[in-house]
Design a protein around this motif. Structure first.
Motif, short mmCIF file in Angstrom:
data_model
loop_
_atom_site.label_atom_id
_atom_site.label_comp_id
_atom_site.label_asym_id
_atom_site.label_seq_id
_atom_site.Cartn_x
_atom_site.Cartn_y
_atom_site.Cartn_z
N GLU A 609 37.08 35.74 32.31
CA GLU A 609 38.55 36.12 32.68
C GLU A 609 39.32 37.46 31.77
O GLU A 609 40.07 38.41 31.63
CB GLU A 609 39.74 35.31 31.81
N CYS A 610 38.58 37.42 30.45
CA CYS A 610 38.61 38.80 29.36
C CYS A 610 37.90 39.68 29.63
O CYS A 610 38.45 40.43 29.62
CB CYS A 610 38.07 37.56 28.31
N VAL A 611 36.93 39.64 30.47
CA VAL A 611 35.82 40.91 31.29
C VAL A 611 35.92 41.40 32.12
O VAL A 611 36.50 42.41 32.04
CB VAL A 611 34.56 40.32 31.65
N GLY A 612 37.14 40.51 32.62
CA GLY A 612 37.50 40.80 34.05
C GLY A 612 38.60 41.76 34.04
O GLY A 612 39.19 42.61 33.72
N ALA A 613 39.54 41.06 32.42
CA ALA A 613 40.96 41.92 31.58
C ALA A 613 40.21 43.34 31.33
O ALA A 613 40.94 44.08 30.38
CB ALA A 613 41.44 41.39 31.12
N HIS A 614 39.52 43.66 30.77
CA HIS A 614 38.66 44.86 29.87
C HIS A 614 37.69 45.43 30.75
O HIS A 614 36.58 45.75 30.44
CB HIS A 614 38.29 44.31 28.39
N PRO A 615 38.40 45.83 32.02
CA PRO A 615 36.93 47.30 32.71
C PRO A 615 36.19 47.74 31.85
O PRO A 615 35.46 48.03 32.50
CB PRO A 615 37.95 47.17 33.76
N ASP A 616 37.18 48.30 31.11
CA ASP A 616 36.64 49.65 30.26
C ASP A 616 36.15 49.08 28.71
O ASP A 616 35.62 50.50 27.84
CB ASP A 616 37.53 50.48 29.86
N ASP A 617 36.13 47.84 28.07
CA ASP A 617 35.66 47.85 27.15
C ASP A 617 35.34 46.57 26.97
O ASP A 617 36.08 45.58 26.39
CB ASP A 617 36.90 47.63 26.36
N TYR A 618 33.97 46.28 27.67
CA TYR A 618 33.88 44.32 27.47
C TYR A 618 33.27 44.15 25.53
O TYR A 618 33.59 42.83 25.94
CB TYR A 618 31.81 44.20 28.09
N PRO A 660 32.15 40.37 15.71
CA PRO A 660 30.95 39.34 16.04
C PRO A 660 30.34 39.98 16.98
O PRO A 660 29.65 40.75 17.00
CB PRO A 660 31.80 39.44 17.65
N ALA A 661 29.53 38.94 16.50
CA ALA A 661 28.01 38.96 16.97
C ALA A 661 27.54 38.62 18.42
O ALA A 661 26.06 38.78 19.45
CB ALA A 661 26.80 38.53 16.38
N CYS A 662 28.20 38.24 18.87
CA CYS A 662 28.07 37.74 21.23
C CYS A 662 28.29 38.37 21.90
O CYS A 662 29.89 38.46 21.72
CB CYS A 662 28.05 36.54 21.13
N PRO A 663 27.69 39.14 22.37
CA PRO A 663 28.47 40.52 23.75
C PRO A 663 28.78 38.66 25.14
O PRO A 663 27.95 38.14 25.36
CB PRO A 663 26.95 40.71 23.59
N PRO A 664 29.78 39.30 25.71
CA PRO A 664 29.54 39.07 26.36
C PRO A 664 28.99 39.29 28.02
O PRO A 664 29.00 38.43 29.59
CB PRO A 664 31.23 39.57 27.10
N VAL A 665 28.06 40.48 28.25
CA VAL A 665 27.76 41.02 29.35
C VAL A 665 26.30 41.46 28.65
O VAL A 665 26.56 43.08 27.52
CB VAL A 665 28.40 42.06 29.92
N VAL A 666 25.03 40.83 29.43
CA VAL A 666 23.73 41.87 27.88
C VAL A 666 23.17 42.22 29.33
O VAL A 666 23.04 41.68 30.69
CB VAL A 666 23.08 40.29 28.12
N GLY A 667 22.78 43.52 29.25
CA GLY A 667 21.54 44.18 30.17
C GLY A 667 22.37 44.45 31.94
O GLY A 667 21.80 43.91 33.21
N GLY A 668 23.78 44.04 32.08
CA GLY A 668 24.28 43.62 33.74
C GLY A 668 24.73 43.09 33.77
O GLY A 668 25.17 42.90 34.37
N VAL A 669 24.47 41.69 32.82
CA VAL A 669 24.30 40.63 33.53
C VAL A 669 25.51 39.66 32.51
O VAL A 669 26.17 39.63 31.63
CB VAL A 669 23.36 39.83 33.43
N LEU A 670 26.66 39.28 33.50
CA LEU A 670 27.88 38.40 32.73
C LEU A 670 27.25 37.18 32.12
O LEU A 670 26.45 36.25 32.68
CB LEU A 670 28.79 38.38 33.48
N VAL A 671 27.16 36.94 30.66
CA VAL A 671 26.31 35.36 29.85
C VAL A 671 27.11 33.83 30.85
O VAL A 671 26.66 32.98 30.96
CB VAL A 671 26.69 35.76 28.32
#
Length: 722
Positions: A609-618, A660-671
């Motif tokens: 939901e967070c990724v969807g709410a922040h399309p310009d800044d994952y 924080p060290a953990c990204p929500p999207v890596v290489g175009g893939v939602l984690v």
């Protein structure tokens, strides 16, 4: 909640349509019940058992509706089902349908698009009065982990009541028919039938609450006894009226004390309903039972005070409105304080008052509808059709998941980009110099956030390979088999849904290695016997025996789990695995992956939901690195059994910069897809990583040079059928 205000009907309304004047003590009980629920949902401290207000309502409803039905049966010798349901439609549907439509529209505007599917389903389920079973199923669905409560979750209790009242008039008619042939009085026959129903439902409630509390809370079968207790009071009213006044007053006081004790001492950790629900149920019954003997006793006068009658008269509408408005507040202002929550709760009182006078009473007392039963039934059908249509319309706008799109994920996507190519055939995998270059900050995402929850190991779940909560039967040997069906190496995948998530990577590995992978996973059930539900304990005991039985011992066991625990939990896991190890099985434990919590993300959203709410800044949805909750216990088991623990956590939370060290999207893939579960696409991108590590451990045989570093295709797994 069965509703009634006790107000006078407008002039011109037929006597049959006029409401009975309700007892003041019962109106006061309504007020207590709705205040319990309202203040509990508003988060008022010290009222941890306020949810039991629903139990109070059940007893009241059973009493009031049975009073009407039995009175008609005694007066006419029968019960008119058409008139009964027409009255129900005029009384319940105006407010219920209005709140459904308003909530559906508000939810469509406020909720993330990915939740429209659930919202639409809930609207239709609530319209048809079956939504309690929808919620019961969701409680045991691993996909519902970490999901927010439904805007219509409170409609479950209405569904329970209406299902009971579909059957109850029919039982009364059956008893009338049998009574005429067996010369059995209506009171005796109904008392016998109700006694059996109450006893059976209570027994089932206790058993089901112990084995599957999530389902038991919403199930009709575990709640019928509470409605039945209220109904029994009607049949015992003659005897109750002869109680001495002091006894009646003492009974009423004891009942109110029981309800108060429930509010203060019970909390969400109390198994419910089960035997614990006897306290508010019998307490409510005691207050109602005391009324006929002394209608003006001090407790009855207290309950009948004008403010209590006022709230009791609004209780139905207040119950309907309070939950959606509080949930919408939580969705838009998750940081709302107690003052704001109480202000919104007070606003629901105004909504209930307006609904009563503008919508409910005009329909309920309409001479046009009351004069002919068919018109009342037609009105009810039309109301339900409107709210159902709105629910379907919401469903039509829900995003759809297309698995074929995920087949086009670029080969180097996801976790693959995190691995230094030079290390792929070395003794140890190493990350690229700066993992941040692989992080995706905006743009296309696989899967799209709004359908992330559907990116699952679809073949395994579609075939029912995840044994649900409450079940204990192990799937047959020829079912839920993946990889090379004729492979010489047998592999058992054991554990909960966190173990099963790895099937998306294990299947292509198994096809290359000649592994025949049999899935033995169960929802919310790590391979342990402590801190587990009875069905989980029984399942795991049978599975441990199966895995150690000659002829069924696998060559390799892979397991993981999400349950947090230390030495005791790890020892239990080791104890379950040890017989198979001693019988010759190899074991590899897969560490639980790190995962974000809502508290670590903006506005306490889920990661997708967070990724969807922040399309310009994952990157706004990044979270601190950590250890998977199940990993401590897995570590203990690894040490006790001296078997390897394979931890792929660094390829989920690779670091490479300030926290924080953990990204929500890596290489175009939602984690992540839901809670702590990885998307199936991200797991597929981990396939070469997992395969390489298994080769290094010596349990896989493919040369490192022959492992293909590309995202595996979506699951093509079979379930044992050719």
């Amino acid at each position: 909640m069965t509703a009634g205000t006790g107000t006078a009907a407008p002039a011109g309304v037929s006597p049959a349509a006029r409401p009975r004047v309700l007892r003041g003590d019962i109106e006061g009980l309504r007020a207590i019940a709705v205040l319990m629920v309202l203040l509990y949902h508003a988060g008022v401290p010290g009222l941890s058992g306020g949810f039991a207000g629903v139990d109070v309502f059940f007893v009241i409803s059973g009493f009031l509706i049975t009073s009407q039905l039995v009175s008609e049966a005694r007066r006419t010798g029968t019960v008119s089902l058409a008139r009964f349901y027409a009255r129900r439609a005029r009384r319940l549907l105006p407010a219920a349908s209005l709140v459904l439509v308003v909530t559906a529209v508000a939810g469509w505007l406020v909720l993330p698009p990915g939740r429209r599917g659930e919202l639409g389903t809930d609207v239709v389920g609530a319209t048809l009065y079956v939504v309690n079973w929808v919620f019961a199923g969701r409680e045991v669905d691993y996909l519902a982990e970490d999901s927010a409560p439904s805007l219509l979750q409170h409609y479950w209790s209405l569904s329970v009541e209406e299902q009971f009242y579909v059957v109850w008039p029919l039982l009364i008619l059956l008893v009338l028919w049998l009574g005429r042939r067996l010369r059995l009085s209506l009171t005796s026959g109904l008392t016998l039938v109700l006694g059996l129903v109450v006893a059976a439902s209570l027994a089932w409630s206790v058993l089901a609450t112990a084995s599957s509390p999530g389902t038991a809370y919403f199930a009709t079968t575990t709640r019928v006894w509470q409605l039945g207790v209220g109904a029994l009071l009607v049949l015992l009213s003659g005897r109750l009226a002869r109680l001495p006044r002091r006894v009646a007053a003492g009974l009423a006081v004891a009942g109110l004390v029981a309800i108060a004790v429930t509010v203060v001492l019970v909390d969400r950790g109390t198994p419910w309903p089960g035997s614990a629900a006897l306290l508010p149920t019998l307490g409510t019954a005691a207050v109602i039972a005391a009324g006929p003997a002394w209608p003006s006793s001090p407790p009855a006068r207290l309950l009948g005070l004008p403010p209590m009658r006022f709230l009791g008269g609004l209780s139905y509408g207040l119950y309907l409105w309070h939950w959606p408005v509080l949930r919408l507040l939580a969705e838009t202002r998750p940081d709302a304080g107690l003052g704001l929550r109480l202000a919104v709760a007070a606003g629901s009182v105004l909504l209930a008052w307006a609904t009563l006078h503008v919508v409910e009473n005009p329909v309920r007392f309409s001479p046009v509808l009351a004069r002919r039963t068919a018109r009342g039934l037609a009105y009810g059908a039309a109301s339900m059709a409107v709210s159902a249509a709105v629910g379907v319309a919401v469903l039509q706008t829900a995003p759809t998941f297309d698995p074929d799109v995920l087949a086009d994920v670029p080969p180097g996507s996801g976790a693959i980009g995190l691995v230094d190519p030079a290390s792929r055939t070395a003794d140890e995998l190493a990350p690229v110099a700066d993992p941040r270059v692989v992080y995706t900050g905006s743009g296309p995402v696989h899967p799209a956030p709004e359908v992330a929850t559907e990116d699952t190991p679809r073949a395994a779940y579609g075939a029912g390979c995840q044994v649900q909560q409450g079940a204990t039967e192990i799937t047959p040997d020829d079912e839920c088999v993946f990889g090379d069906l004729d492979g010489p190496v047998s592999v058992a995948l054991v554990g909960d849904s966190k173990a099963l998530q790895w099937i998306s990577a294990l299947e292509p590995i198994a096809e290359l290695e000649g592994w025949r992978v049999k899935v033995y996973t169960k929802s919310a059930c790590g391979f342990v016997a402590v801190e587990a539900e009875p069905d989980c304990v029984a399942y795991n005991a049978a599975l441990a025996e199966r895995l150690a039985t000659p002829g069924s011992v696998p060559d390799l066991i892979l397991t993981s789990m999400v349950k947090y625990g230390g030495e005791e939990l790890g020892t239990s896991l080791a104890d379950h695995l040890r017989p198979a190890v001693e019988a010759g099985a190899e074991v590899v434990l897969l560490a639980d992956n790190p995962a974000p919590s809502r508290a670590e993300l903006p506005d306490e959203m889920t990661l997708y939901e967070c990724v969807g709410a922040h399309p310009d800044d994952y990157g706004a949805c990044s979270y601190p690195s950590g250890r998977g909750s199940g990993t401590p216990a897995l570590t203990v088991a690894s040490e006790q059994l001296d078997v390897p623990l394979l931890d792929l956590g660094r390829w989920v939370c690779p670091g490479g910069g300030p926290e924080p060290a953990c990204p929500p999207v890596v290489g175009g893939v939602l984690v992540f897809r839901q809670g702590s579960h990885l998307t199936a696409t991200y797991v597929r991108s981990l396939t070469p990583v997992l395969h390489s590590e298994l080769v290094r451990l010596g349990v896989a045989r493919t040369p490192l040079q022959e492992i293909e570093w590309a995202v595996a295709a979506p699951g093509r797994a079979t379930t044992g059928e050719r």
